[in-house]
Motif scaffolding. Structure first.
Motif: not given
Length: 264
Positions: A89, A123-124, A126, A132, A146, A148-150, A240
């Motif tokens: 991710e 979500p893993l 993305p 997600a 979820t 995501t890091k995006n 985050n």
């Protein structure tokens, strides 16, 4: 937008060259920017850099013409970017930040847009979204989505770089060329119109801890800027856009950092 020989090729020249029969610069309601999608222009560092160099060099021929990157997601395979095995991710988020950085610093974009905020998906993986949605969210309302890091990667640019800010020149002390930078530490900097605040985004693309030192010059005559805030997104679950100590300018492995300087 700037090359090839088909009917839809060289669009910048077709619409902005006064000698072209399709010239639109004389219309009173025309705006001096062009929009383009970033899909399939980032598979390998050479393509990532040279495509944006060519775009930038073409824009320079038309006084004041700006570029807006108007749509992007990881449709191609560029996001795998020399990663062995399945990208994580955070690998996706770092590649997204890398594309944004190069659109700004090499392509000279003045606006940047992601394709899709949310859609059903894993979500893993993305590639196409920031959030997600759970495909079974109707039957499992306790887990509707979820983040995501995006989302956080894009946030380092969209949250801190505000309308009216302009990108400023940066110089490096490590003498890396553009190809080397794309696999090491990437830097972009933006200031507000009054020069009283400065945002520096730094991507540590390596698997090692790095350190950032900044020397600020020529920003606001007679007034100094001081580091006031520091935020990091990394592969750690809670990192985050997480506030970090001001005195710690370390760049964690595989991370994105934002440093905010303000007038004293």
């Amino acid at each position: 937008m700037y090359a090839d020989k088909g009917r839809t090729s060289r669009q910048i020249d077709s619409f902005w060259n006064p000698k072209s029969p399709l010239y639109i610069g004389g219309f009173s309601n025309s705006t001096k920017f062009v929009e383009g999608h970033g899909y399939f222009t980032e598979n390998g560092d050479s393509t990532l850099i040279n495509t944006r160099r060519s775009l930038r060099d073409t824009l320079k021929k038309y006084n004041g013409l700006e570029y807006w990157q108007s749509e992007y997601s990881m449709l191609g395979n560029g996001y795998k970017d020399k990663i062995e095995g399945k990208p994580s991710e955070m690998d996706h988020a770092l590649f997204l930040a890398k594309v944004i950085n190069h659109d700004f610093t090499v392509g000279d974009a003045s606006a940047w847009h992601f394709w899709n905020a949310y859609e059903p998906g894993n979500p893993l993986n993305p590639r196409y979204f920031l959030i997600a949605l759970n495909p079974q969210r109707a039957s499992k309302p306790e887990n509707k989505y979820t983040i995501t890091k995006n989302l956080w990667a894009l946030g380092h640019y969209s949250l801190f770089i505000r309308p009216g800010m302009v990108r400023i020149e940066t110089q490096r002390s490590d003498s890396l060329n553009d190809m080397e930078v794309a696999q090491q530490v990437m830097v972009s900097a933006f200031k507000d119109p009054n020069g009283k605040s400065l945002v520096i985004n730094v991507i540590n693309y390596t698997s090692e801890t790095k350190k950032a030192d900044f020397v600020l010059k020529g920003l606001l005559k007679g007034q100094a800027l001081k580091l006031k805030k520091h935020y990091i997104t990394s592969e750690k679950q809670d990192d985050n856009i997480r506030p970090y100590p001001i005195g710690d300018t370390a760049l964690p492995p595989r991370s994105i950092s934002t440093f905010i300087f303000s007038a004293l």
